[in-house]
Design a protein around this motif. Structure first.
Motif, PDB file in Angstrom:
ATOM      1  N   UNK A 146      38.940 -51.413   7.329  1.00 40.93           N
ATOM      2  CA  UNK A 146      39.741 -52.194   7.186  1.00 40.93           C
ATOM      3  C   UNK A 146      40.543 -51.111   8.657  1.00 40.93           C
ATOM      4  N   UNK A 147      40.437 -49.396   7.960  1.00 40.98           N
ATOM      5  CA  UNK A 147      41.226 -48.162   8.318  1.00 40.98           C
ATOM      6  C   UNK A 147      40.140 -47.646   9.947  1.00 40.98           C
ATOM      7  N   UNK A 148      38.663 -48.071   9.678  1.00 42.74           N
ATOM      8  CA  UNK A 148      37.820 -47.370  10.127  1.00 42.74           C
ATOM      9  C   UNK A 148      38.041 -48.054  12.054  1.00 42.74           C
ATOM     10  N   UNK A 149      38.628 -49.773  11.906  1.00 42.60           N
ATOM     11  CA  UNK A 149      39.248 -50.681  12.758  1.00 42.60           C
ATOM     12  C   UNK A 149      37.207 -51.320  12.082  1.00 42.60           C
ATOM     13  N   UNK A 186      36.286 -52.216  16.419  1.00 49.65           N
ATOM     14  CA  UNK A 186      35.609 -50.442  17.317  1.00 49.65           C
ATOM     15  C   UNK A 186      35.172 -51.073  18.471  1.00 49.65           C
ATOM     16  N   UNK A 187      35.774 -50.138  19.450  1.00 51.50           N
ATOM     17  CA  UNK A 187      35.296 -50.506  20.595  1.00 51.50           C
ATOM     18  C   UNK A 187      34.259 -48.910  21.295  1.00 51.50           C
ATOM     19  N   UNK A 188      32.783 -49.348  21.194  1.00 50.04           N
ATOM     20  CA  UNK A 188      32.441 -47.760  21.494  1.00 50.04           C
ATOM     21  C   UNK A 188      31.478 -47.410  22.678  1.00 50.04           C
ATOM     22  N   UNK A 189      31.837 -46.419  23.300  1.00 50.87           N
ATOM     23  CA  UNK A 189      30.976 -46.000  24.403  1.00 50.87           C
ATOM     24  C   UNK A 189      29.767 -45.734  24.027  1.00 50.87           C
ATOM     25  N   UNK A 190      28.823 -45.941  25.320  1.00 47.10           N
ATOM     26  CA  UNK A 190      27.521 -45.703  25.264  1.00 47.10           C
ATOM     27  C   UNK A 190      27.105 -44.647  24.293  1.00 47.10           C
ATOM     28  N   UNK A 191      25.630 -45.059  24.098  1.00 47.80           N
ATOM     29  CA  UNK A 191      25.247 -43.570  22.978  1.00 47.80           C
ATOM     30  C   UNK A 191      26.663 -43.776  21.902  1.00 47.80           C
ATOM     31  N   UNK A 192      27.392 -44.036  21.629  1.00 52.81           N
ATOM     32  CA  UNK A 192      27.674 -44.611  20.109  1.00 52.81           C
ATOM     33  C   UNK A 192      27.382 -45.455  19.231  1.00 52.81           C
ATOM     34  N   UNK A 193      27.409 -45.486  17.702  1.00 59.19           N
ATOM     35  CA  UNK A 193      26.979 -46.526  17.166  1.00 59.19           C
ATOM     36  C   UNK A 193      27.802 -46.510  15.882  1.00 59.19           C
ATOM     37  N   UNK A 194      28.314 -47.517  15.485  1.00 56.63           N
ATOM     38  CA  UNK A 194      28.969 -46.945  14.166  1.00 56.63           C
ATOM     39  C   UNK A 194      27.771 -47.537  12.696  1.00 56.63           C
ATOM     40  N   UNK A 195      28.036 -46.716  11.918  1.00 57.29           N
ATOM     41  CA  UNK A 195      27.939 -46.863  10.446  1.00 57.29           C
ATOM     42  C   UNK A 195      27.949 -47.166   9.414  1.00 57.29           C
ATOM     43  N   UNK A 196      28.232 -48.024   7.823  1.00 55.30           N
ATOM     44  CA  UNK A 196      28.838 -47.961   7.151  1.00 55.30           C
ATOM     45  C   UNK A 196      27.956 -47.861   5.545  1.00 55.30           C
TER      46      UNK A 196
END
Lengths: 163, 741
Positions: free
Chosen positions: B574-577, B581-591
């Protein structure tokens, strides 16, 4: 042989081999603790002091090269009872874990803030490029330096702490 | 008495530090043990079952608390003081805390495993509550009132207009009583000091240049020494002509004992200069060849001696059309303390030995040093003094042993300080062991049905444990040999720590393929096996979620039954969104998530990374974590430790690997062993603490290590569509993965 060194405003006559790195003289002859031995190679910044206002790695500079120069260590900035802005900021933000690298960080930051009390984030990172922290306190260190800059900006120039 | 009694230079005063370096001779004069008049022998056996071994209150009302744990930069000095202050109804500043010292404090083993709050915090809290009860009951008798009618404030016990001071009540009490174990702790809603962000007591001194570390100690008459270590493991000293060195300025002596070689000087830089000259003169016979680093993981797998079952449930047989299988590796990695290890020792006139060390275990270190020197353990006193952060078993015990061996050959009363050089720390510290893990998991009907986890690892703990754990003891004549490593499978785990998923999986089999041989010296490094195991496990969870076509956070929640585990996962997401979360090119999210040791702190973390396809550079952009360490004593301290864990684990994950050729370790400085630099520090790191009033302390320091590696791997997968399985994710590895597609 005797070498004259001006440290924190006082001239000291030091009896040591002129090839001795400044760090050893600060710690052993002058019993100053803030500059730390970290690598002896100029790679980690734990030994940082100011020489004529410039951040300088004391572990690789021989005392021979330092006659007539103004050497400043963290001890001269302030005390626990009367801390300098950079010290107040690190205390306020609890910007230390083991704290071993912190005096070196503070001296790199002090050199920057004396020139520019309102540096950008990039300028702060650049000023710390030589300094390594192993505990991972980096975020707090960056925040404390920003806070110190604010405190220094808020001080009237006439009251600005020397160092 | 022929030992100078001046305390200048070895009393780390500064107000912030309360460790006093008491001379053995002073102890014999009874100056050390507050509240006792009898002469104290240099080394006293401390009965950890007695109340006054933990807390004393003298007739002036001065309160002294004793812990067998050590300040390692984790803030334990502050947190333990808070715990005692809470139950004694005083401010933390009114308590003097004495830390790990075999002459003064209880034996609490090692300061390790995130156990300082669960062990010492709990013991001190119970002892303080017992002390409060004794004071209140005695005051009630004196004042002839009911205990419940009394209030405690300002070190006074009050009843109406009358009051008694803690000092006067304590003076009339026998505090040499057994620990009760049934003291009633303050109720969670009554807590005033626990849970408060008390500023760290050591920081003001550290930021003003007060003596704060063992490296800052200056004992009267102190000599300096440097050890010349062999070029590689197992090398033996063939010959060395020391006469030229003995003629160098300031050289007191060159000490050779079999393969142990050291130079002792009056001043410190003389020791450095003489050490370098001595190293050039020494001729060594090479030890056994090291394995080929490029093939190290296969070499290690080939050394497997036995297989231990860590966990088994159902019949794990991952099969079907939704199976993930991969092999993950972690290289040898180093603690890399910023301040290389240091030890100080002094032979006393009565033949006992005092050793100052930043060891994590004063009692085990005492036993090992005593064994090395053929002394009774009671003839050695080991006093902890803070060093640079260690993050596990680094060179501390070895530097202490170096100093002890040298001091034992010097005249009584001449302390000697041994400072390791950077290259010695990097080459000789025991590393975090290399590991490899093969994971196979299957998804059926949107859930994990089968899970097989095979890990190959050394034991992760070769601490003392006997003189054989000490380099000096292995090098000297009549050498000690290391203990034979044995597989240990326990609830908290070792190499297998956190290999068993906390997730609900009907069929699982977790095996530890044990590697007894240690081609490189290894021991405990922050989180032990949990770092690599959680990296592999959480990477696999991400891939299994993809096979299930599920969101990684929702997939984890679907397999977690523990409400506290679910709470940290939900809060971090939740706090990360996570969903927005909107990520730019070349970006990624992980948990990623883990409950450390499956029985300690819960931690979940979401990260965003950026991967530059042209250079392969991977940067952690931001991290948001949630942690539940039970009852939170110092929320800001928990955040500080966890922020540090996140950044250190990011450094391990992105940059770090010990390097070696066939003869020796080659990552001996900060250019050959790169770690995180400010240019790559994240934009933001947020840590959210979930407090659990009334719940046990769970410890904090190691919870982030594994989840951060998992989350970064998962974010890289999200950014570039490729699963990286070999740590660290260097530019070369990322570029190679991108080229292979």
């Amino acid at each position: 042989m005797t070498v004259k060194l001006k440290v924190n405003g006082t001239v000291h006559e030091v009896d040591a081999d002129p090839a001795t790195p400044l760090l050893y003289v600060l710690r052993e002859d002058l019993e100053l603790n803030a500059a730390k031995y970290g690598c002896g190679l100029g790679q980690c910044g734990s030994c940082m002091v100011l020489v004529d206002g410039e951040a300088t790695l004391s572990c690789v500079v021989p005392i021979l090269a330092l006659a007539e120069r103004e050497i400043t260590t963290l001890e001269s900035l302030g005390t626990q009872d009367d801390p300098a802005p950079i010290q107040s900021a690190f205390i306020e933000l609890q910007a230390a874990q083991c704290g071993y690298c912190i005096p070196g960080m503070m001296m790199s930051a002090q050199a920057l803030l004396q020139r520019n009390a309102a540096p950008s984030d990039q300028e702060i990172r650049d000023a710390l490029r030589t300094n390594l922290c192993r505990c991972g306190t980096h975020m707090r260190i960056l925040a404390a330096i920003r806070r110190a800059g604010e405190m220094m900006s808020a001080q009237a120039p006439a009251n600005r702490r020397a160092g | 008495m022929n030992i100078p009694t001046s305390r200048r230079g070895f009393l780390l005063g500064s107000g912030a530090l309360m460790v006093s370096f008491s001379l053995g001779a002073e102890a014999q004069e009874g100056e050390v043990q507050a509240g006792t008049n009898a002469p104290q022998p240099t080394v006293t056996a401390i009965d950890s079952e007695r109340l006054d071994s933990w807390i004393r209150i003298d007739e002036n009302g001065d309160i002294t608390v004793f812990t067998g744990k050590a300040e390692l930069g984790q803030g334990i000095r502050t947190a333990l003081t808070q715990v005692a202050a809470e139950e004694l109804e005083v401010e933390p500043g009114e308590i003097e805390l004495i830390t790990a010292d075999t002459g003064r404090t209880p034996n609490e083993g090692f300061t390790a495993g995130s156990m300082s709050m669960p062990n010492s915090g709990t013991s001190i809290r119970n002892a303080a509550a017992q002390m409060r009860r004794l004071l209140v009951e005695a005051a009630a008798r004196t004042l002839a009132v009911a205990p419940e009618s009394l209030t405690l404030q300002g070190k006074k016990i009050r009843s109406g207009g009358r009051s008694l001071s803690y000092g006067e009540v304590a003076a009339a009490l026998n505090l040499e009583v057994p620990l009760a174990g049934d003291a009633v702790l303050k109720a969670p809603e009554a807590l005033k000091v626990i849970g408060r962000d008390v500023p760290r007591v050591d920081i003001p001194g550290k930021v003003t240049g007060a003596p704060a570390y063992i490296q800052d100690m200056r004992l009267p008459g102190m000599l300096h020494a440097r050890v010349v270590r062999p070029p590689g493991y197992g090398a033996t000293l063939a010959e060395v002509d020391t006469s030229a060195i003995e003629a160098m300025p300031g050289v007191v002596r060159v000490l050779r004992d079999a393969d142990f070689l050291a130079v002792i000087t009056e001043r410190e830089f003389q020791a450095v200069t003489a050490m370098r000259a001595l190293a050039r003169l020494a001729r060594w016979n090479a030890g056994a060849e090291l394995p080929d680093q490029a093939d190290i993981q296969n070499v290690l797998r080939g050394l497997e001696s036995e297989v231990g079952t860590v966990a088994e449930q159902g019949d794990a047989n991952p099969s079907g059309d939704k199976v993930f299988e991969a092999r993950f590796t972690r290289p040898y990695q180093m603690h890399g303390s910023i301040g290389p290890s240091c030890g100080i020792a002094r032979l006393e006139p009565d033949g006992t030995l005092t050793v100052w060390s930043h060891t994590q275990g004063v009692y085990p270190d005492r036993a090992a040093i005593a064994e090395m020197l053929g002394l009774e353990p009671g003839r050695v006193r080991v006093i902890h003094v803070e060093g640079s952060g260690c993050y596990g078993h680094n060179g501390a015990d070895d530097a202490a042993a170096d100093a002890a061996l040298i001091a034992s050959r010097l005249p009584p009363g001449r302390p000697v300080r041994v400072q390791w050089m950077r290259e010695q720390e990097n080459a000789w510290e025991p590393f975090g062991p290399a590991m490899s893990i093969t994971v196979r998991g299957a998804v059926r009907n949107g859930r994990i049905s089968d899970f097989a986890f095979d890990l190959w690892s050394n034991i992760h703990t070769t601490r003392p444990g006997g003189a054989g754990a000490l380099l000096a003891a292995r090098q000297k004549s009549d050498p000690a040999t290391p203990n034979v490593p044995r597989i240990q499978i326990s609830p908290s785990g070792n190499g297998d720590r956190n290999a068993n998923p906390l997730y609900a999986i009907p069929n699982k089999r977790i095996l530890w393929h044990f590697i007894p041989e240690m081609p490189l010296r290894v021991s405990a490094m922050r989180a032990l096996g949990a770092y690599a195991n959680v990296f592999a496990l959480e990477s696999a969870m991400d891939e299994l979620a993809r096979l299930a076509e599920a969101d990684p956070v929702a997939f984890r929640l679907g397999h977690l039954e523990d409400e506290r585990a679910r709470a940290v996962v939900q809060m971090a997401a939740e706090r990360f969104g996570w969903e927005t979360a909107k990520l730019g090119p070349g970006r990624g999210k992980g948990f990623a998530f883990a409950r450390y040791k499956n029985l300690a702190a819960y931690l979940a973390v979401a990260v965003e990374v950026e991967v530059e396809r042209e250079t392969g550079r991977t940067r952690l952009v931001r991290a948001v974590a949630a942690i539940d360490s039970g009852q939170a004593v110092s929320p800001n301290g928990i955040r500080n430790q966890t922020e540090g864990g996140i950044l250190q684990a990011a450094s391990w994950t992105l940059y770090e690997a010990v390097t070696f050729d066939r003869r020796q370790i080659t990552s001996v400085d900060w250019s050959s062993y790169p770690i995180l630099r400010f240019a790559s520090v994240p934009d933001s790191v947020d840590v959210h603490v979930i407090d659990r009033p009334g719940e046990p302390f769970l410890g904090t320091g190691e919870a982030a290590q594994g989840p951060v590696a998992g989350a970064i791997g998962n974010a890289v997968r999200d950014a570039i569509g490729l699963r990286l399985t070999d740590l660290p994710f260097t530019r070369q590895r990322v570029l190679a993965a991108l080229a292979a597609g």
